[in-house]
Scaffold this active site. Structure first.
Site, PDB file in Angstrom:
ATOM      1  N   GLY A  12       0.783  -1.232   0.000  1.00  0.00           N
ATOM      2  CA  GLY A  12       0.000   0.000   0.000  1.00  0.00           C
ATOM      3  C   GLY A  12       0.812   1.279   0.000  1.00  0.00           C
ATOM      4  O   GLY A  12       0.337   2.302   0.481  1.00  0.00           O
ATOM      5  N   THR A  13       2.013   1.262  -0.611  1.00  0.00           N
ATOM      6  CA  THR A  13       2.775   2.527  -0.665  1.00  0.00           C
ATOM      7  C   THR A  13       2.080   3.537  -1.587  1.00  0.00           C
ATOM      8  O   THR A  13       2.159   4.740  -1.351  1.00  0.00           O
ATOM      9  CB  THR A  13       4.231   2.309  -1.132  1.00  0.00           C
ATOM     10  OG1 THR A  13       4.236   1.814  -2.457  1.00  0.00           O
ATOM     11  CG2 THR A  13       4.967   1.354  -0.208  1.00  0.00           C
ATOM     12  N   ASN A  14       1.403   3.046  -2.603  1.00  0.00           N
ATOM     13  CA  ASN A  14       0.654   3.971  -3.474  1.00  0.00           C
ATOM     14  C   ASN A  14      -0.564   4.535  -2.750  1.00  0.00           C
ATOM     15  O   ASN A  14      -0.907   5.696  -2.929  1.00  0.00           O
ATOM     16  CB  ASN A  14       0.255   3.284  -4.781  1.00  0.00           C
ATOM     17  CG  ASN A  14       1.391   3.271  -5.780  1.00  0.00           C
ATOM     18  OD1 ASN A  14       1.729   4.298  -6.355  1.00  0.00           O
ATOM     19  ND2 ASN A  14       2.017   2.115  -5.937  1.00  0.00           N
ATOM     20  N   MET A  91      -4.349  -6.868  -6.998  1.00  0.00           N
ATOM     21  CA  MET A  91      -3.838  -8.002  -7.772  1.00  0.00           C
ATOM     22  C   MET A  91      -4.916  -8.990  -8.226  1.00  0.00           C
ATOM     23  O   MET A  91      -4.597 -10.076  -8.689  1.00  0.00           O
ATOM     24  CB  MET A  91      -2.759  -8.728  -6.955  1.00  0.00           C
ATOM     25  CG  MET A  91      -1.547  -7.864  -6.665  1.00  0.00           C
ATOM     26  SD  MET A  91      -0.770  -7.220  -8.184  1.00  0.00           S
ATOM     27  CE  MET A  91       0.488  -6.141  -7.511  1.00  0.00           C
ATOM     28  N   LEU A  94     -10.444  -8.050 -12.471  1.00  0.00           N
ATOM     29  CA  LEU A  94     -11.875  -7.771 -12.344  1.00  0.00           C
ATOM     30  C   LEU A  94     -12.621  -8.230 -13.596  1.00  0.00           C
ATOM     31  O   LEU A  94     -12.096  -8.126 -14.703  1.00  0.00           O
ATOM     32  CB  LEU A  94     -12.067  -6.262 -12.127  1.00  0.00           C
ATOM     33  CG  LEU A  94     -11.483  -5.786 -10.788  1.00  0.00           C
ATOM     34  CD1 LEU A  94     -11.303  -4.275 -10.776  1.00  0.00           C
ATOM     35  CD2 LEU A  94     -12.362  -6.240  -9.631  1.00  0.00           C
ATOM     36  N   ASN A 108      -5.896   2.778 -12.874  1.00  0.00           N
ATOM     37  CA  ASN A 108      -4.913   1.817 -12.358  1.00  0.00           C
ATOM     38  C   ASN A 108      -3.511   2.383 -12.533  1.00  0.00           C
ATOM     39  O   ASN A 108      -3.232   3.071 -13.512  1.00  0.00           O
ATOM     40  CB  ASN A 108      -5.025   0.503 -13.157  1.00  0.00           C
ATOM     41  CG  ASN A 108      -3.996  -0.529 -12.745  1.00  0.00           C
ATOM     42  OD1 ASN A 108      -3.826  -0.841 -11.570  1.00  0.00           O
ATOM     43  ND2 ASN A 108      -3.275  -1.076 -13.724  1.00  0.00           N
ATOM     44  N   HIS A 110       0.331   1.227 -13.201  1.00  0.00           N
ATOM     45  CA  HIS A 110       1.101   0.067 -13.663  1.00  0.00           C
ATOM     46  C   HIS A 110       2.588   0.439 -13.708  1.00  0.00           C
ATOM     47  O   HIS A 110       2.935   1.513 -14.210  1.00  0.00           O
ATOM     48  CB  HIS A 110       0.625  -0.378 -15.053  1.00  0.00           C
ATOM     49  CG  HIS A 110       1.343  -1.593 -15.530  1.00  0.00           C
ATOM     50  ND1 HIS A 110       1.033  -2.866 -15.071  1.00  0.00           N
ATOM     51  CD2 HIS A 110       2.386  -1.736 -16.372  1.00  0.00           C
ATOM     52  CE1 HIS A 110       1.866  -3.730 -15.630  1.00  0.00           C
ATOM     53  NE2 HIS A 110       2.692  -3.074 -16.424  1.00  0.00           N
TER      54      HIS A 110
HETATM   55  C1  GAR Z   1       3.072  -1.090  -7.516  1.00  0.00           C
HETATM   56  O1  GAR Z   1       4.359  -1.074  -8.074  1.00  0.00           O
HETATM   57  C2  GAR Z   1       2.018  -1.084  -8.616  1.00  0.00           C
HETATM   58  O2  GAR Z   1       2.374  -0.306  -9.721  1.00  0.00           O
HETATM   59  C3  GAR Z   1       1.977  -2.536  -8.974  1.00  0.00           C
HETATM   60  O3  GAR Z   1       2.058  -3.208  -7.743  1.00  0.00           O
HETATM   61  C4  GAR Z   1       2.799  -2.421  -6.808  1.00  0.00           C
HETATM   62  C5  GAR Z   1       1.980  -2.248  -5.547  1.00  0.00           C
HETATM   63  O4  GAR Z   1       2.715  -1.617  -4.530  1.00  0.00           O
HETATM   64  N1  GAR Z   1       0.796  -2.868  -9.710  1.00  0.00           N
HETATM   65  C6  GAR Z   1       0.759  -3.732 -10.715  1.00  0.00           C
HETATM   66  O5  GAR Z   1       1.710  -4.394 -11.040  1.00  0.00           O
HETATM   67  C7  GAR Z   1      -0.591  -3.858 -11.401  1.00  0.00           C
HETATM   68  N2  GAR Z   1      -0.465  -4.568 -12.651  1.00  0.00           N
HETATM   69  P1  GAR Z   1       2.038  -0.932  -3.266  1.00  0.00           P
HETATM   70  O6  GAR Z   1       1.065  -1.946  -2.644  1.00  0.00           O
HETATM   71  O7  GAR Z   1       3.183  -0.632  -2.341  1.00  0.00           O
HETATM   72  O8  GAR Z   1       1.309   0.312  -3.725  1.00  0.00           O
END
Ligand code: GAR
Length: 201
Positions: A12-14, A91, A94, A108, A110
């Protein structure tokens, strides 16, 4: 004010970048109102709790198929009056019906420059492993609308990040997050919220 739901599965850093942007007044046209996790152990849930944002857990394995999962998720989001869904490291794929129902209302992030290293099987660290295996010198991140085609919806924003010779998938992932994802996602979220507000007025 558009109510935002952030869908997560992991660290969940995003989500944190979105919370920080909200607290800094950088998301003026939206309010993070709900966090939904597909994983009960996701650290993202603790981040939501610390920021006093309500959260729900919806595990894919508790539903017979993707369609049923999508229906339950739709009900959850509609009950909370959500106007924008942000996938931030979510992940679970949907179902098409869900993507159509919320057309132009799901974005989203990516971790590559789409159309490179995207589509089915490209998620998380795997994206950076593929980029290093190919030997690209520049990678980055993309925020896009979610359509029925995995990673195929309209692109909203992209940012390039340099690959270094000494990179491992982990160091590259971290740099792409720091230099691209954590900046791009809050900005794109505000942009889309503003467009929704303008559309509704
Ligand atoms: C992030 O790097 C995001 O871009 C990626 O998963 C990570 C989640 O990190 N998403 C994908 O690969 C989607 N296809 P986070 O939980 O620390 O935000």
């Amino acid at each position: 004010m558009t109510k935002i739901a952030v869908l997560v599965s992991g660290g969940g850093t995003n989500l944190q970048a979105l919370i920080d942007a909200q607290q800094a007044g950088k998301i003026e046209n939206g309010q993070i109102s709900l966090v939904v996790s597909s994983n009960p152990k996701a650290y993202a849930l603790e981040r939501a709790a610390k920021a006093a944002i309500p959260s729900e857990v919806l595990r894919r394995r508790d539903f017979s198929d993707a369609e049923e999962y999508g229906k339950a998720l739709t009900a959850l989001l509609e009950n909370a009056d959500i106007g924008l869904i942000v996938l931030a490291g979510f992940m679970t794929v949907l179902p098409d019906s869900f993507c159509r129902h919320f057309e132009n209302r799901i974005i989203n992030v990516h971790p590559s420059l789409i159309p490179s290293f995207c589509g089915e099987g490209f998620y998380g660290l795997r994206v950076h492993e593929a980029a290093l295996a190919k030997g690209v010198k520049v990678t980055g991140a993309t925020v896009h609308f979610v359509s029925e085609v995995v990673d195929g919806g309209a692109i909203i924003a992209q940012k390039a990040v340099e690959v270094e010779d000494s990179d491992t998938p982990e160091t590259l992932q971290r740099r792409v997050m720091e230099q691209a994802e954590w900046k791009l996602l809050p900005r794109a979220t505000e942009l889309v919220c503003r467009a929704i507000t303008e559309e509704e007025n």
